[in-house]
Design an enzyme around this catalytic site. Structure first.
Site, PDB file in Angstrom:
ATOM      1  N   SER A   2       0.852  -1.183   0.000  1.00  0.00           N
ATOM      2  CA  SER A   2       0.000   0.000   0.000  1.00  0.00           C
ATOM      3  C   SER A   2       0.887   1.231   0.000  1.00  0.00           C
ATOM      4  O   SER A   2       2.094   1.146   0.232  1.00  0.00           O
ATOM      5  CB  SER A   2      -0.893   0.017   1.242  1.00  0.00           C
ATOM      6  OG  SER A   2      -0.131   0.367   2.397  1.00  0.00           O
ATOM      7  N   ASP A   3       0.306   2.389  -0.252  1.00  0.00           N
ATOM      8  CA  ASP A   3       1.022   3.629   0.009  1.00  0.00           C
ATOM      9  C   ASP A   3       0.822   3.977   1.488  1.00  0.00           C
ATOM     10  O   ASP A   3       0.125   3.280   2.227  1.00  0.00           O
ATOM     11  CB  ASP A   3       0.529   4.750  -0.902  1.00  0.00           C
ATOM     12  CG  ASP A   3       1.614   5.786  -1.173  1.00  0.00           C
ATOM     13  OD1 ASP A   3       2.491   5.968  -0.310  1.00  0.00           O
ATOM     14  OD2 ASP A   3       1.588   6.416  -2.243  1.00  0.00           O
ATOM     15  N   PHE A   4       1.424   5.053   1.914  1.00  0.00           N
ATOM     16  CA  PHE A   4       1.509   5.426   3.326  1.00  0.00           C
ATOM     17  C   PHE A   4       0.106   5.552   3.940  1.00  0.00           C
ATOM     18  O   PHE A   4      -0.636   6.492   3.661  1.00  0.00           O
ATOM     19  CB  PHE A   4       2.255   6.746   3.450  1.00  0.00           C
ATOM     20  CG  PHE A   4       2.760   7.070   4.824  1.00  0.00           C
ATOM     21  CD1 PHE A   4       4.106   6.970   5.122  1.00  0.00           C
ATOM     22  CD2 PHE A   4       1.895   7.483   5.824  1.00  0.00           C
ATOM     23  CE1 PHE A   4       4.589   7.279   6.385  1.00  0.00           C
ATOM     24  CE2 PHE A   4       2.368   7.786   7.087  1.00  0.00           C
ATOM     25  CZ  PHE A   4       3.715   7.694   7.373  1.00  0.00           C
ATOM     26  N   GLY A   5      -0.266   4.577   4.777  1.00  0.00           N
ATOM     27  CA  GLY A   5      -1.534   4.643   5.498  1.00  0.00           C
ATOM     28  C   GLY A   5      -2.776   4.516   4.643  1.00  0.00           C
ATOM     29  O   GLY A   5      -3.887   4.785   5.117  1.00  0.00           O
TER      30      GLY A   5
END
Length: 732
Positions: free
Chosen positions: A276-279
């Site tokens: 995933s990307d950040f969060g």
């Protein structure tokens, strides 16, 4: 240049004797089969919590708990750049029960210790071999510090410069973007770090250029424009991918099973893992498709997200979701398998720990800085040069250098993020002094309080210096918060008070050379009418100001070309070269045509454009055969002559158009380019291999179609290429 680079390479080889850097690539044959057996055996030994741990990516900073590494609850870490700290987490993982090594990631986007131009600036070089070298040295330095994974390359195509992250990509074109994606993937992995091609998919098409915003992309455009650079990166060996923040056609990319599983794993056969990307997994709640983090974790994993970056939702919820039967064990095991597969193919189980004592010697080597210098030179684009203002003439005896950007901050030195050493970066005034005759006076005035250009320090001193000089070099642009992630803009003029200063400098009556360091194309309509010359750079990195001085003084003949069209006004956006034809094309600018009432249609500086101190002409465009089958190949040739007085590089570009097809086709499509060196007066024949199979397009069902019929071929130095030939595509 060549002799210096060879000498630097020899010095580097001596300095790096203690560092056994290894290229990374997918193993094949018996090795690959053995890895699958090892993965099966390891998964069989793992507890549920250890499996979930492999999908947990946490990062350096407040809240990081190294005990989770020791307990096997962490599979990857990010943002560790100091070798001693990398060593600490490497040692901690060996205290875990299974001792599965960590993958250690970092946003090494355009450098680690040596910085290269922003990726958009590298794309401006139109030199894939040089771009590959920049990625190689970035990977090599990062690998020497213990990094084994980079969150790059970003390959998002964007036609909207309002989006702040265009600086991380290669511009507006799928063909150029795919070539750059291949080069950067090969370079990073040859340098010893796995790539994570991002952001899958459609992030660069955010509505209004507003970061994280929704994207709406027709199927045909998705396959013809946005997906090709990703496919190119995977074919070059990229081991991981990163999902995008945005929703694609109403489905958040972080939970898009159609893209992540059906296309990526199913049709394309991708074997690596997706992070995933950040969060972004927990953000599925805000997208409106999950009630809580547990549901978000479940939907992301089932869709095809293998690793949770900095969200902590897999770590907190996946085990319970499996126990409750809402997530099948098989789905969890497949995600773990993909992560372990990459770790084995990277050789992490055998790779020795980082050596903090050896790492500093491997940073900012002469060889790396030579590549950085050449990348900065070749990536700079000469947009305007009225009356041959550049290179600086012998009659110029005084130069005013204006703008805080001309001198690096931090007392003229730059410290790399790993704290591995300090190297002087030559300020632009000093670089000009070294290159201009001793009797030329250089007067530097910062004008602004900071590089941001939002407030003046001493405007009047800058104007006095300009008025007292024969030539003004104003280095302006975007810095600080004006570019990058979360830096979308509705106005694309020079930020802060910089335009005010530029206009005042022009009013002195002295010729003004505008040197730009930006993260995107700006609206330069006023400047293009009033300044003498414009040199565009996309932040040239460690050697950027030295490269600028080389170009201004004529030591280097500029050869950069525009990778993303420059708009005349924000109201034109999106503006790009490969427009579809309309039923009311512009002809004589009468009312009922597809035109603006208050602006021209075409960009200020089109895709592929760039000036040189040389001039180039094109003659005798031709094909090796007048027709070819839909599976055939022809050779396209054109004679290119340097009619100028200086040796120089020309980027020879090939565009096609199919005027009649089953689908409306763009007015121009890039299908080849080659950067060639031509001595003054020299003529070279430049040849391209044109494959019929690469001249098609996708329909709205995602089917690829190559239509028979006439194909126009244009050759020249920009997307406005005028030398024309043609070939007929036939069914047999």
């Amino acid at each position: 240049m060549v002799l210096r680079l060879v000498a630097a390479l020899l010095l580097f080889c001596t300095a790096s004797a203690a560092f056994a850097q290894q290229p990374v690539a997918w193993k094949t044959g018996r090795e690959a089969r053995e890895i699958e057996r090892k993965v099966d055996a390891l998964i069989g030994r793992m507890t549920l919590e250890e499996k979930v741990g492999q999908l947990h990516l946490s990062g350096r900073g407040e809240g990081f708990d190294i005990n989770k590494v020791r307990s096997g609850d962490m599979g990857a870490v990010m943002n560790f750049v100091v070798p001693a700290e990398v060593l600490a987490v490497q040692k901690a993982v060996r205290e875990s029960r299974l001792k599965i090594p960590l993958i250690i990631g970092l946003d090494a986007v355009h450098g680690f210790s040596t910085y290269f131009p922003l990726p958009l600036g590298q794309a401006s070089s139109w030199n894939p071999a040089l771009i590959e070298q920049a990625a190689y040295w970035t990977g090599r330095e990062a690998s020497a510090a213990g990094i084994n994974w980079t969150f790059a390359p970003m390959v998002d195509i964007s036609r909207d410069p309002r989006w702040g992250r265009v600086l991380e990509g290669a511009g507006e074109d799928a063909w150029l973007g795919s070539i750059v994606a291949t080069a950067r993937t090969l370079g990073y992995q040859r340098g010893g770090v796995a790539t994570s091609v991002k952001h899958f998919v459609g992030y660069g098409a955010a509505e209004a250029g507003r970061d994280y915003n929704s994207t709406w992309i027709p199927t045909s455009q998705l396959f013809d424009l946005y997906l090709p650079p990703f496919k190119a990166s995977f074919e070059a060996g990229s081991m991981t991918a990163m999902a995008a923040f945005n929703a694609l056609n109403g489905v958040p990319a972080t939970a898009h099973k159609g893209m992540l599983t059906d296309l990526l794993r199913g049709k394309w056969g991708f074997r690596g893992f997706v992070t995933s990307d950040f969060g972004s997994i927990t953000e599925l709640r805000l997208h409106g498709i999950a009630r809580d983090d547990a549901e978000a974790a479940r939907k992301a994993l089932i869709a095809g997200i293998d690793m949770d970056m900095m969200g902590d939702v897999y770590h907190k919820h996946l085990a319970n979701e499996v126990r409750a039967g809402r997530v099948p064990v098989k789905v969890l095991d497949e995600a773990v398998r993909r992560v372990l597969r990459v770790k084995y193919h990277l050789g992490l189980f055998e790779k020795p720990d980082v050596d903090p004592a050896a790492a500093p010697k491997l940073m900012q080597t002469e060889a790396a800085r030579e590549v950085a210098l050449q990348a900065a030179r070749e990536g700079a684009i000469l947009l305007r040069n009225a009356d041959q203002t550049l290179p600086i003439r012998d009659t110029v005896k005084s130069v005013a250098v204006i703008g805080a950007m001309a001198v690096p901050e931090d007392e003229r030195v730059w410290t790399d993020p790993a704290g591995l050493g300090r190297r002087v970066i030559t300020p632009l005034p000093d670089a000009l002094r070294e290159r201009l005759p001793k009797d030329v006076a250089i007067n530097y005035q910062p004008a602004f309080a900071k590089n941001c250009g939002t407030e003046f320090a001493d405007k009047e001193a800058a104007l006095r210096a300009a008025a007292e000089s024969d030539l003004v070099v104003a280095m302006l642009g975007e810095d600080c918060e004006f570019m990058g992630e979360a830096a979308s803009r509705t106005k694309l003029e020079l930020p802060g008070v910089q335009q005010e200063l530029l206009e005042a400098l022009v009013r002195t009556g002295k010729p003004v050379v505008l040197v730009l360091a930006t993260g995107r194309p700006l609206v330069l309509t006023w400047a293009s009418e009033h300044v003498a010359a414009i040199l565009q750079t996309f932040h040239g990195g460690t050697e950027g100001r030295t490269a600028i001085a080389d170009i201004l003084t004529g030591r280097y003949n500029p050869s950069g070309r525009v990778p993303m069209s420059f708009p005349r006004s924000v109201g034109q956006i999106p503006v790009y070269y490969n427009q579809l034809p309309t039923g009311r094309p512009e002809k004589i600018r009468q009312r009922y045509e597809s035109i603006f009432m208050d602006e021209l249609n075409e960009p200020l500086y089109p895709f592929g454009y760039g000036l040189s101190y040389s001039r180039f002409t094109y003659a005798d465009p031709r094909v090796s055969a007048s027709s070819m089958a839909l599976t055939g190949v022809v050779e396209v040739s054109v004679d290119v002559t340097n009619t100028g007085a200086r040796d120089g590089h020309e980027v020879v570009q090939l565009y096609i158009r199919q005027p009649v097809a089953s689908l409306s086709r763009p007015l121009r499509e890039l299908k080849g380019f080659e950067k060639v060196m031509l001595k003054a007066g020299e003529t070279k024949t430049v040849r391209f291999r044109l494959e019929a199979a690469k001249l098609g397009a996708h329909d709205e069902q995602g089917r690829y179609v190559v239509d028979p019929g006439e194909v126009e071929i244009y050759l020249g130095g920009s997307s406005r290429a005028a030398a024309k030939t043609q070939v007929i595509l036939t069914k047999s």
